[in-house]
Design a protein around this motif. Sequence first.
Motif, mmCIF file in Angstrom:
data_model
loop_
_atom_site.group_PDB
_atom_site.id
_atom_site.type_symbol
_atom_site.label_atom_id
_atom_site.label_comp_id
_atom_site.label_asym_id
_atom_site.label_seq_id
_atom_site.Cartn_x
_atom_site.Cartn_y
_atom_site.Cartn_z
ATOM 1 N N GLN A 80 -2.145 -5.591 -5.715
ATOM 2 C CA GLN A 80 -2.672 -5.698 -4.356
ATOM 3 C C GLN A 80 -1.834 -4.873 -3.382
ATOM 4 O OE1 GLN A 80 -2.954 -9.890 -3.499
ATOM 5 N NE2 GLN A 80 -4.269 -10.270 -5.276
ATOM 6 N N ARG A 81 -0.533 -4.855 -3.598
ATOM 7 C CA ARG A 81 0.334 -4.094 -2.707
ATOM 8 C C ARG A 81 0.053 -2.587 -2.825
ATOM 9 N NH1 ARG A 81 4.476 -6.685 -3.697
ATOM 10 N NH2 ARG A 81 5.180 -5.528 -5.548
ATOM 11 N N GLU A 82 -0.103 -2.103 -4.062
ATOM 12 C CA GLU A 82 -0.398 -0.687 -4.262
ATOM 13 C C GLU A 82 -1.792 -0.333 -3.729
ATOM 14 O OE1 GLU A 82 1.634 1.747 -5.289
ATOM 15 O OE2 GLU A 82 3.158 0.172 -5.180
ATOM 16 N N ALA A 83 -2.746 -1.233 -3.929
ATOM 17 C CA ALA A 83 -4.100 -0.993 -3.420
ATOM 18 C C ALA A 83 -4.104 -0.931 -1.894
ATOM 19 C CB ALA A 83 -5.043 -2.092 -3.907
ATOM 20 N N LEU A 84 -3.314 -1.788 -1.258
ATOM 21 C CA LEU A 84 -3.232 -1.782 0.198
ATOM 22 C C LEU A 84 -2.620 -0.480 0.708
ATOM 23 C CD1 LEU A 84 -3.691 -3.329 2.824
ATOM 24 C CD2 LEU A 84 -1.408 -4.344 2.527
ATOM 25 N N ARG A 85 -1.622 0.030 0.004
ATOM 26 C CA ARG A 85 -1.019 1.312 0.390
ATOM 27 C C ARG A 85 -2.058 2.422 0.334
ATOM 28 N NH1 ARG A 85 4.030 2.689 -3.154
ATOM 29 N NH2 ARG A 85 3.816 4.596 -1.912
ATOM 30 N N LEU A 86 -2.878 2.407 -0.708
ATOM 31 C CA LEU A 86 -3.932 3.413 -0.834
ATOM 32 C C LEU A 86 -4.931 3.293 0.311
ATOM 33 C CD1 LEU A 86 -5.510 5.611 -2.405
ATOM 34 C CD2 LEU A 86 -6.553 3.754 -3.748
ATOM 35 N N ALA A 87 -5.348 2.061 0.603
ATOM 36 C CA ALA A 87 -6.340 1.846 1.659
ATOM 37 C C ALA A 87 -5.799 2.240 3.034
ATOM 38 C CB ALA A 87 -6.775 0.382 1.664
ATOM 39 N N VAL A 92 -11.691 6.843 3.812
ATOM 40 C CA VAL A 92 -12.879 6.073 3.433
ATOM 41 C C VAL A 92 -12.494 5.109 2.320
ATOM 42 C CG1 VAL A 92 -15.248 6.183 2.516
ATOM 43 C CG2 VAL A 92 -14.397 8.014 4.008
ATOM 44 N N LEU A 93 -12.978 3.887 2.398
ATOM 45 C CA LEU A 93 -12.859 2.920 1.313
ATOM 46 C C LEU A 93 -14.273 2.500 0.916
ATOM 47 C CD1 LEU A 93 -10.463 -0.105 0.975
ATOM 48 C CD2 LEU A 93 -12.907 -0.405 0.590
ATOM 49 N N GLN A 111 -8.394 -6.551 7.402
ATOM 50 C CA GLN A 111 -7.089 -6.886 6.819
ATOM 51 C C GLN A 111 -6.230 -5.655 6.569
ATOM 52 O OE1 GLN A 111 -8.870 -9.131 3.423
ATOM 53 N NE2 GLN A 111 -7.545 -10.824 4.086
ATOM 54 N N ILE A 112 -6.802 -4.481 6.792
ATOM 55 C CA ILE A 112 -6.114 -3.226 6.497
ATOM 56 C C ILE A 112 -5.709 -2.563 7.813
ATOM 57 C CG2 ILE A 112 -6.340 -0.947 5.417
ATOM 58 C CD1 ILE A 112 -8.533 -2.220 3.615
ATOM 59 N N ASP A 113 -4.433 -2.261 7.947
ATOM 60 C CA ASP A 113 -3.922 -1.640 9.170
ATOM 61 C C ASP A 113 -4.204 -0.136 9.123
ATOM 62 O OD1 ASP A 113 -2.668 -1.021 11.512
ATOM 63 O OD2 ASP A 113 -0.630 -1.204 10.714
ATOM 64 N N TYR A 119 -14.950 1.847 6.270
ATOM 65 C CA TYR A 119 -14.957 0.814 5.234
ATOM 66 C C TYR A 119 -16.400 0.583 4.790
ATOM 67 C CZ TYR A 119 -13.381 -3.505 2.895
ATOM 68 O OH TYR A 119 -13.074 -4.485 1.974
ATOM 69 N N ALA A 120 -16.746 1.028 3.586
ATOM 70 C CA ALA A 120 -18.138 1.035 3.134
ATOM 71 C C ALA A 120 -18.352 0.051 1.995
ATOM 72 C CB ALA A 120 -18.530 2.441 2.679
ATOM 73 N N SER A 121 -19.345 -0.809 2.154
ATOM 74 C CA SER A 121 -19.622 -1.857 1.164
ATOM 75 C C SER A 121 -21.076 -1.820 0.724
ATOM 76 C CB SER A 121 -19.327 -3.245 1.744
ATOM 77 O OG SER A 121 -17.971 -3.355 2.142
ATOM 78 N N VAL A 122 -21.296 -2.083 -0.570
ATOM 79 C CA VAL A 122 -22.635 -2.282 -1.118
ATOM 80 C C VAL A 122 -22.717 -3.707 -1.651
ATOM 81 C CG1 VAL A 122 -24.369 -1.520 -2.772
ATOM 82 C CG2 VAL A 122 -22.767 0.130 -1.842
#
Length: 353
Positions: A80-87, A92-93, A111-113, A119-122
């Motif tokens: 989760q920490r690495e994923a947050l760094r990427l985001a 675009v996410l 939740q992402i600074d 932020y794209a969701s399907v």
Amino acid sequence: MGALDGILVADFSRVLAGPIATMTLGDLGADVVKVERPGAGDDTRAWGPPFAADGRSTYFLSVNRNKRGLRLDLGTADGQREALRLAQAADVLVENFAPGTMERFGLGYGQIDNPRLVYASVTGFGRQHHSPGYDFLVQAVGGLMSITGDPDGAPTKVGVALVDVLAGQQLTAGVLAALYARERNGRGQRVEVDLLSSLLAGLVNQASAHLNAGVVPQRMGNRHPSIAPYETLRASDGDFALAVGNDRQFAELSTVLGLAGDDRFATNAGRVAHRGALLEAIEAVTLRQPKAHWIEALTGAGVPCGPVNTVAEGIALAQRLGLAPVVEVDGARSVASPIRLSETPVTYRLPPP
């Protein structure tokens, strides 16, 4: 330099709707990082047969080129920490987990600074509904199956996951619009697409018939509800497709077939109203010759028609027309992007990770 050169996409999606959108962004030049779970990865890695000669799933290969790979276990604090760094670094996410899943990982919208993040969701049925959104299910509940198939047969799904493809294209359009808006106001935003809404939008004239004329469309096989003749016809050796879209084309058809003038067929509305008699008159002629004869004669007269091809024959046709439909990157073959840009063309840089 691609149109989206310098754009970083954090791709948390899997299966089809999300991955086809992120592949399109990658084709346009974005740097796409596909996040997959250790040991299994994207579900479609196991979908087969068929498999390519090297054992990879052909399904996975179809929508995952132009991406780098990152293996993360989002169920762990380190993942989760690495994923947050990427985001936080991404422009675009893209994600298509069940609603609430990204929030449990600490990766939800808000939740992402990263105020510039698109932020794209399907989802299957919208963010408020947690039911899994599978293409086949949405084809059923959204009405597409009810208008697909023979009139006397069972409701039938389309032969490809069309709803996922439509949703992926809608998501791509939403992401590009959000990036354009960000150029003007400096802020990212949330982009949401759901499968059911994508399907309903894709019903176009069939949905409009219901909304504006009270018609509930039914299965018509290969016939068109509003145009005739616009269907497959029988020749002496099989079927061919005919698409007459206006009165001029019908006049040319009548000349080639030697059809006598009939006031019932003078207009499209009349042809639709008397489509049974029309088909009988046409096939009384077309059944006398093989389909190749009619395709050549009608095409020469400017009447749209052609054979009912296999997928292999469809790809071969595009090749003969010079459309370059197939690309290969490090042994992975896929259908080329249909987008043609004169100044910032699509590129094919990476095979599926």
